[in-house]
Design a protein around this motif. Structure first.
Motif, mmCIF file in Angstrom:
data_model
loop_
_atom_site.group_PDB
_atom_site.id
_atom_site.type_symbol
_atom_site.label_atom_id
_atom_site.label_comp_id
_atom_site.label_asym_id
_atom_site.label_seq_id
_atom_site.Cartn_x
_atom_site.Cartn_y
_atom_site.Cartn_z
ATOM 1 N N GLY A 69 0.797 -1.216 0.000
ATOM 2 C CA GLY A 69 0.000 0.000 0.000
ATOM 3 C C GLY A 69 0.830 1.266 0.000
ATOM 4 N N GLU A 70 0.167 2.381 0.316
ATOM 5 C CA GLU A 70 0.831 3.679 0.373
ATOM 6 C C GLU A 70 1.357 3.930 1.780
ATOM 7 N N VAL A 71 2.519 4.562 1.869
ATOM 8 C CA VAL A 71 3.123 4.876 3.171
ATOM 9 C C VAL A 71 3.712 6.284 3.127
ATOM 10 N N TRP A 72 3.529 7.015 4.212
ATOM 11 C CA TRP A 72 4.089 8.364 4.289
ATOM 12 C C TRP A 72 5.613 8.324 4.336
ATOM 13 N N LEU A 73 6.228 9.305 3.646
ATOM 14 C CA LEU A 73 7.646 9.617 3.795
ATOM 15 C C LEU A 73 7.767 10.990 4.460
ATOM 16 N N GLY A 74 8.989 11.437 4.680
ATOM 17 C CA GLY A 74 9.200 12.694 5.395
ATOM 18 C C GLY A 74 9.229 13.932 4.527
ATOM 19 N N LEU A 75 8.890 13.823 3.251
ATOM 20 C CA LEU A 75 8.958 14.967 2.348
ATOM 21 C C LEU A 75 7.658 15.767 2.403
ATOM 22 N N VAL A 76 7.805 17.104 2.518
ATOM 23 C CA VAL A 76 6.646 17.981 2.658
ATOM 24 C C VAL A 76 6.885 19.258 1.866
ATOM 25 N N ARG A 77 5.815 19.838 1.338
ATOM 26 C CA ARG A 77 5.946 21.058 0.544
ATOM 27 C C ARG A 77 6.371 22.222 1.431
ATOM 28 N N ALA A 78 7.380 22.973 0.966
ATOM 29 C CA ALA A 78 7.917 24.081 1.760
ATOM 30 C C ALA A 78 7.637 25.432 1.127
ATOM 31 N N ASN A 79 7.315 25.437 -0.175
ATOM 32 C CA ASN A 79 6.997 26.687 -0.878
ATOM 33 C C ASN A 79 8.152 27.700 -0.860
ATOM 34 N N THR A 80 9.368 27.184 -0.862
ATOM 35 C CA THR A 80 10.519 28.094 -0.903
ATOM 36 C C THR A 80 10.800 28.580 -2.315
ATOM 37 N N GLY A 81 10.616 27.703 -3.292
ATOM 38 C CA GLY A 81 10.778 28.092 -4.687
ATOM 39 C C GLY A 81 12.188 28.521 -5.065
ATOM 40 N N ARG A 82 13.218 27.980 -4.416
ATOM 41 C CA ARG A 82 14.597 28.362 -4.746
ATOM 42 C C ARG A 82 15.132 27.457 -5.850
ATOM 43 N N TRP A 83 16.039 27.988 -6.651
ATOM 44 C CA TRP A 83 16.682 27.189 -7.691
ATOM 45 C C TRP A 83 17.793 26.353 -7.069
ATOM 46 N N GLN A 84 17.875 25.094 -7.479
ATOM 47 C CA GLN A 84 18.780 24.138 -6.841
ATOM 48 C C GLN A 84 19.286 23.147 -7.883
ATOM 49 N N TRP A 85 20.558 22.767 -7.767
ATOM 50 C CA TRP A 85 21.089 21.718 -8.637
ATOM 51 C C TRP A 85 20.753 20.347 -8.069
ATOM 52 N N SER A 86 20.553 19.385 -8.934
ATOM 53 C CA SER A 86 20.155 18.041 -8.527
ATOM 54 C C SER A 86 21.164 17.391 -7.593
ATOM 55 N N ASP A 87 22.457 17.675 -7.759
ATOM 56 C CA ASP A 87 23.479 17.031 -6.922
ATOM 57 C C ASP A 87 23.646 17.716 -5.571
ATOM 58 N N GLY A 88 22.839 18.744 -5.297
ATOM 59 C CA GLY A 88 22.883 19.399 -4.002
ATOM 60 C C GLY A 88 23.743 20.643 -3.949
ATOM 61 N N ARG A 203 13.506 24.066 -9.620
ATOM 62 C CA ARG A 203 12.969 24.923 -8.578
ATOM 63 C C ARG A 203 12.459 24.037 -7.438
ATOM 64 N N GLU A 204 13.057 24.215 -6.254
ATOM 65 C CA GLU A 204 12.779 23.324 -5.125
ATOM 66 C C GLU A 204 11.626 23.843 -4.278
ATOM 67 N N TYR A 205 10.564 23.032 -4.183
ATOM 68 C CA TYR A 205 9.411 23.371 -3.351
ATOM 69 C C TYR A 205 9.225 22.393 -2.188
ATOM 70 N N TRP A 206 10.174 21.477 -2.011
ATOM 71 C CA TRP A 206 9.993 20.425 -1.023
ATOM 72 C C TRP A 206 11.160 20.400 -0.051
ATOM 73 N N GLU A 207 10.893 19.932 1.167
ATOM 74 C CA GLU A 207 11.959 19.754 2.142
ATOM 75 C C GLU A 207 11.658 18.527 2.994
ATOM 76 N N TRP A 208 12.717 17.951 3.561
ATOM 77 C CA TRP A 208 12.574 16.772 4.399
ATOM 78 C C TRP A 208 12.273 17.164 5.835
ATOM 79 N N SER A 209 11.575 16.303 6.524
ATOM 80 C CA SER A 209 11.168 16.570 7.902
ATOM 81 C C SER A 209 12.366 16.690 8.837
ATOM 82 N N ASP A 210 13.503 15.989 8.551
ATOM 83 C CA ASP A 210 14.544 15.885 9.578
ATOM 84 C C ASP A 210 15.387 17.121 9.907
ATOM 85 N N PRO A 211 15.739 18.157 9.132
ATOM 86 C CA PRO A 211 15.657 18.291 7.683
ATOM 87 C C PRO A 211 17.014 17.944 7.048
ATOM 88 N N SER A 212 16.998 17.186 5.981
ATOM 89 C CA SER A 212 18.212 16.825 5.255
ATOM 90 C C SER A 212 18.306 17.639 3.973
#
Length: 335
Positions: A69-88, A203-212
């Motif tokens: 089934g479906e299971v929650w992960l720690g990713l949540v919308r943050a609405n920061t909208g910053r530009w980010q490279w895929s490798d961090g 454009r990054e709109y998501w962040e991790w709960s921990d936060p990583s």
């Protein structure tokens, strides 16, 4: 002669140390909202699950084996909208936007291509393009901070969404192309033979709960879509290879936590009466064995027992005869 000493007892709820290279995942088969799941994971483990790469996804799928089934992960919308490279990496000193770009013309322009003219354009992740990845001659080129091997680019032809491109580049190479100069831009354009090609900027709109600060994503095709305007939390669909979907946070699902179960630490102060110095070689070990036997008789399990060494390097401290009584103490770290 009386000696006082401290006994440190660590009652472990889980006797497994987390692997330093992978998250330790735990599937909790209790249906909760995203916020309730986050609270549970923070109380019992470390946090809701964070996924850094495909190795982590494989670990997560293994931890959820038998459940589809479906299971929650720690990713949540943050609405920061910053530009980010895929490798961090976050170096955006060089850009090559086309005129009027980025314009997010339809509200989904979150990913960046190099178009046929060599200019940058923001588009929906569902658009299909060639994809540019980067490789290295040395492993530590991944950080691009202290480069010992120059990065070079690899362009794959075909029809790739941005999400598909990211997964492929991370699996087959290092990551999606990071463009730091005009020279980088022209090399990629040439390798693509002037076809439109994805690069790793988004454009990054998501962040991790921990936060990583990890930017790996494993979206289901045509996701996230924010259907209804309130799909702000992310779940993994285990029955579909674990792909991710955005969903309203108020819905209730099982969830993944990560991290070891928290331990309970107790420090117990006690006294012994002895005519010899228990700091002598072998005596402290014999006393520890006797304590372990007593704990076993009390049916205590899953613990680690050790002496607490004082600042002077001794375990036991001698009390003066007739001196004031030393009161005991207990230090507990709740799990």
């Amino acid at each position: 002669m009386k000696y006082q000493h401290w006994v440190k007892i660590v009652l472990l709820l889980l006797g497994v140390k987390a692997n330093r290279y992978f998250h330790q995942y735990h599937l909790i088969l209790e249906s909760k909202t995203w916020t309730e799941a986050q609270r549970y994971c923070r109380e019992k483990y470390t946090d809701l699950a964070t996924v850094d790469n495909m190795e982590d996804m494989n670990q997560l799928m293994a931890a959820g084996k038998g459940y589809s089934g479906e299971v929650w992960l720690g990713l949540v919308r943050a609405n920061t909208g910053r530009w980010q490279w895929s490798d961090g990496s976050r170096d955006l000193h060089y850009t090559n936007w086309a005129a009027t770009e980025p314009n997010d013309i339809d509200g989904t322009g979150n990913c960046v291509e190099i178009n046929s003219l060599g200019k940058w354009n923001d588009l929906s992740y569902q658009t299909q393009n060639y994809v540019a990845c980067y490789e290295c001659e040395a492993f530590d080129c991944r950080s691009r901070d202290d480069v010992k091997g120059e990065p070079f680019f690899v362009v794959h032809s075909g029809s790739w969404t941005w999400n598909e491109s990211q997964i492929h580049c991370k699996e087959a190479h290092v990551d999606m192309a990071v463009v730091l100069s005009k020279e980088d831009n022209e090399v990629i354009r040439g390798l693509a033979f002037n076809n439109s090609v994805w690069i790793g900027l988004f454009r990054e709109y998501w962040e991790w709960s921990d936060p990583s600060a990890t930017y790996f994503r494993y979206w289901k095709r045509e996701k996230p879509d924010n259907l209804g305007g309130n799909e702000n939390c992310v779940l993994s669909v285990l029955g579909e290879q674990g792909v991710w979907d955005d969903w309203p946070c108020e819905w209730q699902f099982p969830f993944f936590c990560h991290g070891p179960l928290k331990s309970k630490l107790s420090v117990v102060k006690t006294r012994i009466l002895s005519t010899s110095d228990p700091n002598e070689l072998g005596i402290s070990d014999q006393l520890l064995q006797q304590l372990q036997v007593q704990l076993g008789n009390l049916k205590v399990s899953d613990y680690r027992l050790s002496w607490k060494v004082q600042q002077d390097g001794q375990i036991f401290q001698e009390e003066e005869e007739g001196g004031p009584e030393q009161k005991g103490g207990c230090e507990v770290e709740e799990g």
